[in-house]
Design a protein around this motif. Structure first.
Motif, mmCIF file in Angstrom:
data_model
loop_
_atom_site.group_PDB
_atom_site.id
_atom_site.type_symbol
_atom_site.label_atom_id
_atom_site.label_comp_id
_atom_site.label_asym_id
_atom_site.label_seq_id
_atom_site.Cartn_x
_atom_site.Cartn_y
_atom_site.Cartn_z
ATOM 1 N N ARG A 1 0.923 -1.130 0.188
ATOM 2 C CA ARG A 1 0.225 -0.187 -0.171
ATOM 3 C C ARG A 1 1.014 1.092 -0.141
ATOM 4 O O ARG A 1 0.492 2.131 -0.596
ATOM 5 N N GLU A 2 2.057 1.157 0.775
ATOM 6 C CA GLU A 2 3.057 2.330 0.715
ATOM 7 C C GLU A 2 3.511 2.467 -0.646
ATOM 8 O O GLU A 2 3.888 3.729 -1.101
ATOM 9 N N ARG A 3 3.528 1.612 -1.314
ATOM 10 C CA ARG A 3 4.302 1.795 -2.729
ATOM 11 C C ARG A 3 3.087 2.323 -3.786
ATOM 12 O O ARG A 3 3.296 3.232 -4.502
ATOM 13 N N ASP A 4 1.647 2.043 -3.454
ATOM 14 C CA ASP A 4 0.832 2.616 -4.188
ATOM 15 C C ASP A 4 0.557 3.982 -3.953
ATOM 16 O O ASP A 4 0.543 4.812 -4.834
ATOM 17 N N VAL A 5 0.892 4.383 -2.596
ATOM 18 C CA VAL A 5 0.609 5.926 -2.281
ATOM 19 C C VAL A 5 1.908 6.463 -2.873
ATOM 20 O O VAL A 5 1.892 7.731 -3.399
ATOM 21 N N THR B 1 -5.436 8.455 6.747
ATOM 22 C CA THR B 1 -4.645 7.203 6.595
ATOM 23 C C THR B 1 -3.641 7.446 5.525
ATOM 24 O O THR B 1 -2.527 7.007 5.539
ATOM 25 N N VAL B 2 -3.869 8.231 4.524
ATOM 26 C CA VAL B 2 -3.039 8.641 3.422
ATOM 27 C C VAL B 2 -1.820 9.357 3.991
ATOM 28 O O VAL B 2 -0.695 9.143 3.958
ATOM 29 N N LYS B 3 -2.184 10.250 4.933
ATOM 30 C CA LYS B 3 -1.264 10.942 5.430
ATOM 31 C C LYS B 3 -0.404 10.035 6.498
ATOM 32 O O LYS B 3 0.989 10.468 6.623
ATOM 33 N N THR B 4 -0.697 9.189 6.938
ATOM 34 C CA THR B 4 0.122 8.458 7.709
ATOM 35 C C THR B 4 1.069 7.457 6.904
ATOM 36 O O THR B 4 1.949 7.455 7.159
ATOM 37 N N HIS B 5 0.697 6.980 5.792
ATOM 38 C CA HIS B 5 1.279 6.443 4.729
ATOM 39 C C HIS B 5 2.469 7.283 4.343
ATOM 40 O O HIS B 5 3.569 6.840 4.108
ATOM 41 N N VAL B 6 1.846 8.495 4.093
ATOM 42 C CA VAL B 6 2.917 9.394 3.432
ATOM 43 C C VAL B 6 4.188 9.681 4.605
ATOM 44 O O VAL B 6 5.502 9.565 4.030
ATOM 45 N N SER B 7 3.891 9.789 5.741
ATOM 46 C CA SER B 7 4.768 10.026 6.706
ATOM 47 C C SER B 7 5.687 8.925 6.952
ATOM 48 O O SER B 7 6.947 8.816 7.077
ATOM 49 N N ARG B 8 5.343 7.339 7.039
ATOM 50 C CA ARG B 8 5.993 6.450 6.914
ATOM 51 C C ARG B 8 6.861 6.193 5.935
ATOM 52 O O ARG B 8 7.887 5.696 5.985
ATOM 53 N N ILE B 9 6.337 6.663 4.532
ATOM 54 C CA ILE B 9 7.265 6.348 3.239
ATOM 55 C C ILE B 9 8.628 7.556 3.535
ATOM 56 O O ILE B 9 9.706 7.083 3.330
ATOM 57 N N PHE C 1 9.849 8.577 6.205
ATOM 58 C CA PHE C 1 10.681 7.957 7.281
ATOM 59 C C PHE C 1 11.523 6.950 6.744
ATOM 60 O O PHE C 1 12.723 6.767 6.948
ATOM 61 N N LYS C 2 10.639 6.150 6.229
ATOM 62 C CA LYS C 2 11.537 4.621 5.855
ATOM 63 C C LYS C 2 12.764 4.971 4.629
ATOM 64 O O LYS C 2 13.605 4.285 4.659
ATOM 65 N N LEU C 3 12.171 6.115 3.817
ATOM 66 C CA LEU C 3 13.345 6.194 2.560
ATOM 67 C C LEU C 3 14.211 7.395 2.885
ATOM 68 O O LEU C 3 14.792 7.803 2.051
ATOM 69 N N ASP C 4 14.195 8.046 4.171
ATOM 70 C CA ASP C 4 14.819 8.941 4.619
ATOM 71 C C ASP C 4 14.723 10.173 3.541
ATOM 72 O O ASP C 4 15.761 10.571 3.305
ATOM 73 N N LEU C 5 13.699 10.571 3.343
ATOM 74 C CA LEU C 5 13.077 11.664 2.443
ATOM 75 C C LEU C 5 12.788 12.936 3.261
ATOM 76 O O LEU C 5 12.005 12.751 4.461
ATOM 77 N N ARG C 6 13.270 14.107 2.494
ATOM 78 C CA ARG C 6 12.879 15.275 3.318
ATOM 79 C C ARG C 6 11.441 15.587 3.272
ATOM 80 O O ARG C 6 10.732 16.329 4.250
ATOM 81 N N ASP C 7 10.838 15.355 2.112
ATOM 82 C CA ASP C 7 9.477 16.083 1.870
ATOM 83 C C ASP C 7 8.985 15.148 0.506
ATOM 84 O O ASP C 7 9.619 14.398 -0.038
ATOM 85 N N ARG C 8 7.711 15.612 0.110
ATOM 86 C CA ARG C 8 7.061 14.848 -0.987
ATOM 87 C C ARG C 8 7.979 15.173 -2.381
ATOM 88 O O ARG C 8 7.654 14.254 -3.222
ATOM 89 N N VAL C 9 8.465 16.195 -2.371
ATOM 90 C CA VAL C 9 9.132 16.372 -3.727
ATOM 91 C C VAL C 9 10.333 15.389 -4.057
ATOM 92 O O VAL C 9 10.421 14.826 -4.907
ATOM 93 N N GLN C 10 11.153 14.983 -2.702
ATOM 94 C CA GLN C 10 12.022 14.195 -2.926
ATOM 95 C C GLN C 10 11.384 12.756 -2.896
ATOM 96 O O GLN C 10 12.047 12.137 -3.674
ATOM 97 N N ALA C 11 10.228 12.687 -2.509
ATOM 98 C CA ALA C 11 9.521 11.206 -2.683
ATOM 99 C C ALA C 11 9.266 11.029 -4.454
ATOM 100 O O ALA C 11 9.226 10.079 -5.058
ATOM 101 N N VAL C 12 8.978 12.138 -5.156
ATOM 102 C CA VAL C 12 8.632 12.173 -6.380
ATOM 103 C C VAL C 12 10.079 11.597 -7.201
ATOM 104 O O VAL C 12 9.944 10.815 -7.929
#
Length: 217
Positions: free
Chosen positions: A155-159, A182-190, A192-203
């Motif tokens: 599910r985190e991969r889907d997010v 629930t989405v906010k929780t998934h985003v926070s975990r992503i 944290f797990k990938l050691d990313l600063r924010d959603r831009v880095q997640a992209v």
């Protein structure tokens, strides 16, 4: 009320942005500048919540200014002003810590929405601009085995894919049929797990890790 600073070397652009900001009762203009030096000074003296920052400017450009702006109290979030022919500069701005992107020909409603969205800690990533940036300035990714992605649940991969598609938390919830919380929780975990600063880095991570392919749907 959201405090806003405008930094652009073109007086007409600043005047237009000023009119947009001052037209809204919940936005307050705290200062203007014409280059990266001014941007850092404004961040230090006024600590605006949002800064509209041009890329190409004299003395110090917008990209070079971003680290100084972010270090000047830690409260300012930067919206980069750009055009499609400056893609390489915008990707560099992503790496420097910009929170969002705004095309200079965007309408007033879009500018206002961008300021409000960034002020609450969210991001505004136009999907077309994001995809084009990644396609042109990130080498086509080779999946690194399971690597970092092995830390994520299905599910985190889907997010993460949805984040790369430029969706907001509400839109991700609708796509995956889960609540915004629930989405906010998934985003926070992503993050944290990938050691990313924010959603831009997640992209960026979604592409670099091969979870999303450039040019894919």
């Amino acid at each position: 009320m959201i405090s806003v600073a405008i930094v652009d070397d073109q007086p007409l652009i600043r005047a237009g942005l000023r009119m947009v900001v001052e037209s809204q009762p919940d936005l307050r203009l705290v200062g203007e500048g014409s280059d990266g030096v001014d941007a850092v000074t404004l961040a230090r003296e006024h600590h605006p919540e949002v800064m509209l920052l041009d890329v190409r400017m004299p003395r110090v450009d917008g990209i070079q200014a971003i680290p100084g702006v972010l270090a000047a109290g830690g409260v300012t979030r930067v919206i980069v002003l750009t055009t499609f022919d400056l893609d390489e500069y915008v990707y560099a701005a992503l790496q420097a810590g910009a929170a969002a992107f705004l095309l200079k020909d965007a309408g007033p409603e879009y500018i206002i929405a961008a300021i409000r969205q960034v002020a609450v800690g969210d991001l505004l990533l136009a999907p077309a601009l994001t995809r084009r940036l990644v396609e042109q300035y990130v080498a086509r990714p080779q999946p690194r085995g399971d690597g970092p992605l092995a830390q994520l649940t299905s599910r985190e991969r889907d997010v993460l894919v949805a984040i790369a598609d430029g969706l907001s938390n509400v839109e991700i919830g609708a796509r995956l049929h889960v609540s915004e919380g629930t989405v906010k929780t998934h985003v926070s975990r992503i993050l944290f797990k990938l050691d990313l600063r924010d959603r831009v880095q997640a992209v960026i991570a979604a592409y670099e890790l091969g979870l999303v392919a450039p040019g894919g749907g």
